[in-house]
Design a protein around this motif. Structure first.
Motif, PDB file in Angstrom:
ATOM      1  N   MET A  14       0.889  -1.164   0.000  1.00 53.92           N
ATOM      2  CA  MET A  14       0.000   0.000   0.000  1.00 53.92           C
ATOM      3  C   MET A  14       0.923   1.207   0.000  1.00 53.92           C
ATOM      4  SD  MET A  14      -3.269   0.963   2.397  1.00 53.92           S
ATOM      5  CE  MET A  14      -2.588   2.063   3.640  1.00 53.92           C
ATOM      6  N   PHE A  15       0.816   2.033  -1.016  1.00 54.07           N
ATOM      7  CA  PHE A  15       1.805   3.072  -1.283  1.00 54.07           C
ATOM      8  C   PHE A  15       1.171   4.450  -1.080  1.00 54.07           C
ATOM      9  CE2 PHE A  15       6.076   2.923  -3.033  1.00 54.07           C
ATOM     10  CZ  PHE A  15       6.315   4.249  -3.369  1.00 54.07           C
ATOM     11  N   ILE A  16       1.565   5.125  -0.006  1.00 56.21           N
ATOM     12  CA  ILE A  16       1.047   6.460   0.308  1.00 56.21           C
ATOM     13  C   ILE A  16       1.923   7.501  -0.383  1.00 56.21           C
ATOM     14  CG2 ILE A  16       0.503   8.092   2.170  1.00 56.21           C
ATOM     15  CD1 ILE A  16      -1.017   5.477   2.503  1.00 56.21           C
ATOM     16  N   SER A  17       1.326   8.421  -1.120  1.00 57.22           N
ATOM     17  CA  SER A  17       2.133   9.423  -1.815  1.00 57.22           C
ATOM     18  C   SER A  17       1.277  10.610  -2.229  1.00 57.22           C
ATOM     19  CB  SER A  17       2.774   8.804  -3.065  1.00 57.22           C
ATOM     20  OG  SER A  17       3.616   9.740  -3.710  1.00 57.22           O
ATOM     21  N   HIS A  18       1.943  11.766  -2.447  1.00 60.72           N
ATOM     22  CA  HIS A  18       1.232  12.868  -3.115  1.00 60.72           C
ATOM     23  C   HIS A  18       1.727  13.003  -4.549  1.00 60.72           C
ATOM     24  CE1 HIS A  18       4.661  15.228  -1.195  1.00 60.72           C
ATOM     25  NE2 HIS A  18       4.809  15.477  -2.464  1.00 60.72           N
ATOM     26  N   ASP A  19       2.570  12.065  -4.980  1.00 61.41           N
ATOM     27  CA  ASP A  19       3.156  12.107  -6.321  1.00 61.41           C
ATOM     28  C   ASP A  19       2.500  11.025  -7.184  1.00 61.41           C
ATOM     29  OD1 ASP A  19       4.664  12.093  -8.594  1.00 61.41           O
ATOM     30  OD2 ASP A  19       6.594  11.835  -7.602  1.00 61.41           O
ATOM     31  N   LEU A  20       1.614  11.447  -8.059  1.00 55.92           N
ATOM     32  CA  LEU A  20       0.866  10.492  -8.880  1.00 55.92           C
ATOM     33  C   LEU A  20       1.783   9.707  -9.817  1.00 55.92           C
ATOM     34  CD1 LEU A  20      -1.829   9.273  -9.733  1.00 55.92           C
ATOM     35  CD2 LEU A  20      -2.102  11.150 -11.358  1.00 55.92           C
ATOM     36  N   VAL A  52       3.195   6.791  -7.967  1.00 55.71           N
ATOM     37  CA  VAL A  52       2.132   5.798  -7.760  1.00 55.71           C
ATOM     38  C   VAL A  52       1.864   5.028  -9.046  1.00 55.71           C
ATOM     39  CG1 VAL A  52      -0.358   5.588  -7.357  1.00 55.71           C
ATOM     40  CG2 VAL A  52       1.041   6.931  -5.795  1.00 55.71           C
ATOM     41  N   GLU A  53       1.832   5.733 -10.175  1.00 55.38           N
ATOM     42  CA  GLU A  53       1.580   5.074 -11.462  1.00 55.38           C
ATOM     43  C   GLU A  53       2.671   4.055 -11.786  1.00 55.38           C
ATOM     44  OE1 GLU A  53      -0.782   7.903 -14.523  1.00 55.38           O
ATOM     45  OE2 GLU A  53       1.194   8.610 -13.959  1.00 55.38           O
ATOM     46  N   ALA A  54       3.902   4.332 -11.309  1.00 53.09           N
ATOM     47  CA  ALA A  54       5.033   3.463 -11.638  1.00 53.09           C
ATOM     48  C   ALA A  54       4.965   2.113 -10.940  1.00 53.09           C
ATOM     49  CB  ALA A  54       6.349   4.158 -11.278  1.00 53.09           C
ATOM     50  N   ILE A  55       4.220   2.002  -9.832  1.00 49.76           N
ATOM     51  CA  ILE A  55       4.267   0.755  -9.060  1.00 49.76           C
ATOM     52  C   ILE A  55       2.890   0.201  -8.693  1.00 49.76           C
ATOM     53  CG2 ILE A  55       4.437   1.850  -6.779  1.00 49.76           C
ATOM     54  CD1 ILE A  55       6.556  -0.357  -6.123  1.00 49.76           C
ATOM     55  N   CYS A  56       1.848   1.024  -8.785  1.00 53.44           N
ATOM     56  CA  CYS A  56       0.535   0.594  -8.278  1.00 53.44           C
ATOM     57  C   CYS A  56      -0.422   0.158  -9.381  1.00 53.44           C
ATOM     58  CB  CYS A  56      -0.104   1.715  -7.459  1.00 53.44           C
ATOM     59  SG  CYS A  56       0.825   2.072  -5.963  1.00 53.44           S
ATOM     60  N   ASP A  57      -1.300  -0.780  -9.004  1.00 50.77           N
ATOM     61  CA  ASP A  57      -2.331  -1.258  -9.914  1.00 50.77           C
ATOM     62  C   ASP A  57      -3.607  -0.426  -9.791  1.00 50.77           C
ATOM     63  OD1 ASP A  57      -0.946  -3.869 -10.742  1.00 50.77           O
ATOM     64  OD2 ASP A  57      -0.898  -3.959  -8.564  1.00 50.77           O
ATOM     65  N   ASP A  58      -3.903  -0.009  -8.567  1.00 48.60           N
ATOM     66  CA  ASP A  58      -5.120   0.746  -8.290  1.00 48.60           C
ATOM     67  C   ASP A  58      -4.786   1.955  -7.428  1.00 48.60           C
ATOM     68  OD1 ASP A  58      -7.148  -1.269  -9.402  1.00 48.60           O
ATOM     69  OD2 ASP A  58      -6.026  -2.480  -7.958  1.00 48.60           O
TER      70      ASP A  58
END
Length: 554
Positions: A481-487, A490-496
């Motif tokens: 679960m990746f918390i970030s303010h940098d989309l 997030v796009e580089a590692i997350c599915d949803d």
């Protein structure tokens, strides 16, 4: 007609002597000019010498360092030939500084106005009434709300973005010829960053002040700099106009920096049918807050009715501004903060609300990696001791067996075995974050909560950490679960992706659809605020003022 440069740096050499007596070259013969009204950017990874060079323009070096050769001239003043007393006379008048953390630059016990105009009294630049009037003009030029009364407040009574602009006002009040910006937007949310950058650029252009902008964020640099100087290990690798560096980099290292910035496409994983489709994490009706409990509810409510599922082997991004509840959600899921309502299930197993109530196995299943490795790692303990502690706690390992596992963990995060004998203070930012991650892996968890783990790292190091997370996920069957303010991260590692605003989830979409299909106005505002590698992006950016006002992103 050519004008004389405002700043000339010739063959600058800066060195230091370590505690063990070893001589270290930090800056190795750097030369460049800055024209009147020109803003140059110094970019490069951590340790490249960006901040060291920037500070030297004020005649300042960090403890243990010294200028050993070359010259720095500002107008008619040879800064390298001056006494420390003479240099002090220039600071705040001819050259000034905007720090990375404005919060650290302000005294919490003094009103903002007193601090902004303090330099005018120190150098006897103007009467107090004139200084206050000039400060109000700067507050207005920097697009600060309530510019006529904001000076009456204390630092804690304004937002981070406002405080950063107030730090700029403090730097500009003495009419300097040169302003040094040391990563001044790194700690800000993307939406706040836009307003701050726009304000900085407007004031600098109107005033004709020269600037040095230190950053590792190429998209930010693209908006403010006329020229870019690329540094590595204290040497200039490439120098050119911003357009040329961004679109036609010549040096291999510059091209490496550019490729690290480009978002890596993340391929969504196909989740196999197992465990009867039990998600690795399921959160339902979760409510959490801070302060004393009154009638079963905390004094300050943060999270309201949070619901989501994270299938095993997939990654979930949680984005939003500071104060949206992202980190509180990570703390509530991990048990650091006990929710007052709702359920958290890991692999179908209901987790008790607080850490103290959880068994060792419950604690082991989910681990959290914090944003700042500097504060997460005990500075007095060796890396071996830091990694050894969870090995003993969770698995009972001691002696040689523990030592072997510490070495294995270091190898997993691509660190050499001998680093286990060192203290955190002897490691780089990227190395410390790898140790931080290795400590989480020591528990052999199924789920890792990553709270802004790359936000304090430069672009190249952050890209390497993301690559490491992907590699470990493949090898260890982890979910994040990746918390970030940098989309883009997030796009580089997350599915949803979940978008949070004021403690609620306002949008949930596959990561690949966020840019094209986000419907909530707040999501669209977040997405529109991500800087692009385009020098005209900021000036052409049009945001709905009503939306900005509605979501108070200042």
């Amino acid at each position: 007609m050519m004008t004389d440069p405002r700043v000339t740096v010739k063959d600058l050499k800066i060195g230091a002597t370590t505690d063990s007596g070893r001589d270290v070259e930090i800056i190795r013969g750097v030369s460049f000019d800055i024209a009147p009204g020109e803003i140059i950017a110094l970019i490069g990874e951590s340790g490249s010498g960006k901040t060291t060079i920037a500070l030297s323009l004020m005649g300042h070096t960090r403890t243990g360092c010294e200028i050993r050769g070359g010259s720095i001239t500002l107008g008619q003043d040879d800064i390298t030939a001056m006494s420390e007393r003479q240099r002090a006379g220039l600071r705040g008048t001819k050259v000034s500084y905007v720090p990375q953390s404005a919060a650290a630059a302000f005294n919490p016990s003094k009103r903002i106005m007193d601090q902004v105009i303090e330099i005018t009294a120190i150098h006897k630049l103007m009467p107090r009434a004139q200084a206050e009037a000039k400060a109000v003009e700067l507050f207005k030029a920097l697009a600060l709300p309530h510019y006529d009364t904001i000076g009456d407040r204390y630092p804690h009574q304004v937002s981070g973005g406002q405080l950063q602009r107030l730090a700029a006002a403090m730097a500009l009040i003495g009419d300097p010829e040169l302003v040094i910006f040391d990563e001044p937007t790194t700690a800000l949310d993307v939406t706040t960053q836009i307003e701050v950058l726009r304000a900085f650029k407007s004031v600098m252009v109107q005033s004709g002040i020269s600037g040095v902008y230190v950053s590792h964020d190429l998209a930010v640099v693209a908006q403010v700099a006329d020229r870019i100087i690329v540094l590595k290990r204290g040497e200039v690798q490439e120098e050119g106009t911003t357009e040329q560096i961004l679109h036609d980099p010549q040096h291999p290292y510059t091209r490496e920096l550019m490729s690290a910035f480009e978002p890596k496409e993340h391929v969504a994983k196909v989740v196999e049918s197992r465990d009867d489709h039990v998600p690795i994490l399921e959160v339902s009706g979760l409510c959490a807050g801070y302060g004393d409990m009154v009638k079963g509810e905390p004094a300050v409510k943060i999270l309201e009715d949070i619901n989501f599922r994270l299938p095993r082997g997939r990654n979930l991004g949680v984005i939003g501004e500071s104060g949206s509840g992202k980190s509180t959600l990570a703390r509530a899921v991990s048990g650091i903060l006990a929710p007052y309502k709702g359920d958290v299930l890991v692999n179908g197993h209901e987790m008790r609300p607080g850490l103290k109530a959880r068994s060792k196995d419950e604690l082991r299943r989910s681990q959290i990696v914090f944003q700042l490795a500097d504060t997460a790692l005990n500075p007095a303990h060796s890396i071996g001791a830091i990694l050894g502690r969870p090995l003993t706690f969770y698995h009972g390992l001691k002696g040689a067996a523990r030592e072997r596992r510490v070495i294995e963990l270091l190898d997993m995060v691509h660190l050499p075995a001998n680093i286990r004998h060192r203290l955190p203070g002897e490691l780089s930012g990227g190395q410390k974050q790898r140790v931080n991650f290795a400590r989480a892996l020591a528990a052999e968890p199924e789920l890792i909560l990553c709270d802004e783990i790359t936000s304090a790292l430069d672009t190249v190091v952050a890209a390497a950490i993301i690559d490491l997370l992907k590699e470990l996920q493949r090898e260890l069957d982890l979910s994040y679960m990746f918390i970030s303010h940098d989309l883009s991260t997030v796009e580089a590692i997350c599915d949803d992706v979940l978008v949070m605003y004021k403690g609620r989830i306002v949008e949930a979409l596959p990561a690949r659809d966020m840019v094209a299909k986000a419907e909530h106005p707040y999501s669209r505002l977040l997405i529109s605020s991500i800087p692009q590698l385009d020098t005209g992006w900021l000036s052409s950016l049009e945001r709905d003022p009503a939306l900005v006002e509605e979501f108070a992103l200042r």
